[in-house]
Design a protein around this motif. Structure first.
Motif, PDB file in Angstrom:
ATOM      1  N   GLU A 173      -1.910 -23.306  49.292  1.00  0.00           N
ATOM      2  CA  GLU A 173      -2.783 -23.288  50.709  1.00  0.00           C
ATOM      3  C   GLU A 173      -2.578 -24.443  51.571  1.00  0.00           C
ATOM      4  OE1 GLU A 173      -7.225 -23.603  49.508  1.00  0.00           O
ATOM      5  OE2 GLU A 173      -6.991 -22.048  47.861  1.00  0.00           O
ATOM      6  N   PHE A 174      -2.192 -25.507  51.172  1.00  0.00           N
ATOM      7  CA  PHE A 174      -1.650 -26.450  52.352  1.00  0.00           C
ATOM      8  C   PHE A 174      -0.255 -25.996  52.660  1.00  0.00           C
ATOM      9  CE2 PHE A 174      -4.129 -29.810  50.025  1.00  0.00           C
ATOM     10  CZ  PHE A 174      -4.664 -30.597  51.271  1.00  0.00           C
ATOM     11  N   MET A 175       0.631 -25.325  52.167  1.00  0.00           N
ATOM     12  CA  MET A 175       1.749 -24.681  52.532  1.00  0.00           C
ATOM     13  C   MET A 175       1.474 -23.799  53.873  1.00  0.00           C
ATOM     14  SD  MET A 175       4.012 -24.623  49.250  1.00  0.00           S
ATOM     15  CE  MET A 175       5.496 -23.806  49.839  1.00  0.00           C
ATOM     16  N   ASN A 176       0.636 -23.023  53.775  1.00  0.00           N
ATOM     17  CA  ASN A 176       0.228 -21.965  54.480  1.00  0.00           C
ATOM     18  C   ASN A 176      -0.142 -22.492  55.805  1.00  0.00           C
ATOM     19  OD1 ASN A 176       0.857 -19.955  52.555  1.00  0.00           O
ATOM     20  ND2 ASN A 176      -1.273 -19.969  52.075  1.00  0.00           N
ATOM     21  N   ASN A 177      -0.522 -23.630  55.936  1.00  0.00           N
ATOM     22  CA  ASN A 177      -1.179 -24.459  56.895  1.00  0.00           C
ATOM     23  C   ASN A 177       0.048 -25.446  57.624  1.00  0.00           C
ATOM     24  OD1 ASN A 177      -3.696 -23.026  57.325  1.00  0.00           O
ATOM     25  ND2 ASN A 177      -4.222 -24.068  55.463  1.00  0.00           N
ATOM     26  N   ASP A 178       0.938 -25.799  56.881  1.00  0.00           N
ATOM     27  CA  ASP A 178       1.864 -26.648  57.262  1.00  0.00           C
ATOM     28  C   ASP A 178       3.066 -26.895  56.856  1.00  0.00           C
ATOM     29  OD1 ASP A 178       3.362 -29.296  57.873  1.00  0.00           O
ATOM     30  OD2 ASP A 178       1.054 -30.223  58.179  1.00  0.00           O
ATOM     31  N   ASP A 179       4.160 -26.224  57.633  1.00  0.00           N
ATOM     32  CA  ASP A 179       5.357 -25.909  57.268  1.00  0.00           C
ATOM     33  C   ASP A 179       6.383 -27.144  56.961  1.00  0.00           C
ATOM     34  OD1 ASP A 179       6.028 -26.955  59.769  1.00  0.00           O
ATOM     35  OD2 ASP A 179       7.190 -24.955  60.520  1.00  0.00           O
ATOM     36  N   ARG A 180       5.725 -28.167  56.760  1.00  0.00           N
ATOM     37  CA  ARG A 180       6.616 -29.597  56.345  1.00  0.00           C
ATOM     38  C   ARG A 180       6.380 -29.708  54.815  1.00  0.00           C
ATOM     39  NH1 ARG A 180       3.664 -34.016  59.796  1.00  0.00           N
ATOM     40  NH2 ARG A 180       1.857 -32.869  59.069  1.00  0.00           N
ATOM     41  N   ILE A 181       5.967 -28.896  54.242  1.00  0.00           N
ATOM     42  CA  ILE A 181       5.603 -29.195  52.614  1.00  0.00           C
ATOM     43  C   ILE A 181       6.528 -28.329  52.171  1.00  0.00           C
ATOM     44  CG2 ILE A 181       3.834 -28.905  50.807  1.00  0.00           C
ATOM     45  CD1 ILE A 181       1.656 -29.155  52.883  1.00  0.00           C
ATOM     46  N   THR A 182       7.169 -28.801  50.914  1.00  0.00           N
ATOM     47  CA  THR A 182       7.993 -27.999  50.074  1.00  0.00           C
ATOM     48  C   THR A 182       7.356 -28.276  48.564  1.00  0.00           C
ATOM     49  OG1 THR A 182       9.870 -28.524  51.118  1.00  0.00           O
ATOM     50  CG2 THR A 182      10.306 -27.976  48.996  1.00  0.00           C
ATOM     51  N   LEU A 204       8.253 -35.647  59.333  1.00  0.00           N
ATOM     52  CA  LEU A 204       8.445 -35.858  58.093  1.00  0.00           C
ATOM     53  C   LEU A 204       8.427 -34.746  57.456  1.00  0.00           C
ATOM     54  CD1 LEU A 204       5.254 -35.160  56.447  1.00  0.00           C
ATOM     55  CD2 LEU A 204       4.723 -37.172  57.848  1.00  0.00           C
ATOM     56  N   GLU A 205       8.900 -34.665  56.171  1.00  0.00           N
ATOM     57  CA  GLU A 205       8.737 -33.444  54.966  1.00  0.00           C
ATOM     58  C   GLU A 205       7.916 -34.369  53.732  1.00  0.00           C
ATOM     59  OE1 GLU A 205      12.152 -31.936  53.587  1.00  0.00           O
ATOM     60  OE2 GLU A 205      13.027 -33.928  53.232  1.00  0.00           O
ATOM     61  N   LEU A 206       7.018 -33.188  53.220  1.00  0.00           N
ATOM     62  CA  LEU A 206       6.325 -33.710  51.994  1.00  0.00           C
ATOM     63  C   LEU A 206       6.783 -32.722  50.959  1.00  0.00           C
ATOM     64  CD1 LEU A 206       4.050 -35.171  50.595  1.00  0.00           C
ATOM     65  CD2 LEU A 206       2.292 -33.538  51.519  1.00  0.00           C
TER      66      LEU A 206
END
Length: 123
Positions: A51-60, A31-33
Motif C-alpha cells: 500500500e505504501f509503494m502504491n503511494n510513493d515510488d521511492r520505496i523498494t 531518498l529511496e526507502l
C-alpha cells in the motif's frame, strides 16, 4: 541520494506505519526507502508495504525466502541501494523530520564517512 535501509520482522502494525511515515516525510526528499521483510509469512506487513509503494515510488520492497536475521537482511538492502549515502532505520523507531538533512549536512561539512545518532527513549 540517500538510501534508507529498513529491515522489518514482527513489529506492531502501527509502529511500522509510524516508522515508514517518518522517513517518507523527511525534509530531505532525494531518498529511496528499501524495506526488507525478514518474515516471509507476515502477510499483514507485506500488504501494508505494498500500500505504501502504491503511494510513493521511492520505496523498494524485498522479502527474504526465510529468516536471515537483522544483519544479513540489512546487507541485502545495502546490495540493492543506489544512493551515495546509506542510512539505517529500525522498523520500531521513528525519525525526526529533519534527521536525514541534518546528518547529510554534518557528513559533508565535516568530511566524515560515518556518523551515528543518539536515541531518545519515548516509552
Amino acid at each position: 541520494m540517500i538510501s534508507v535501509i529498513m529491515a522489518i520482522y514482527k513489529e506492531p502494525k502501527e509502529t511500522l506505519i509510524n516508522s515508514v511515515n517518518s522517513i517518507l516525510s523527511q525534509t530531505y526528499k532525494d531518498l529511496e526507502l528499501i524495506i526488507i521483510s525478514d518474515d516471509p509469512n507476515n502477510k499483514e506487513h507485506h500488504k501494508l508495504i505494498i500500500e505504501f509503494m502504491n503511494n510513493d515510488d521511492r520505496i523498494t520492497f524485498i522479502c527474504n525466502e526465510h529468516n536471515l536475521g537483522p544483519a544479513e537482511t540489512r546487507n541485502k538492502g545495502i546490495q540493492v541501494a543506489t544512493g551515495e549515502y546509506i542510512a539505517i532505520m529500525d522498523a520500531d523507531d521513528f525519525s525526526f523530520p529533519n534527521r536525514l538533512e541534518k546528518q547529510l549536512n554534518y557528513l559533508e561539512t565535516n568530511g566524515f564517512d560515518f556518523i551515528g545518532g543518539i536515541p531518545i527513549m519515548i516509552d
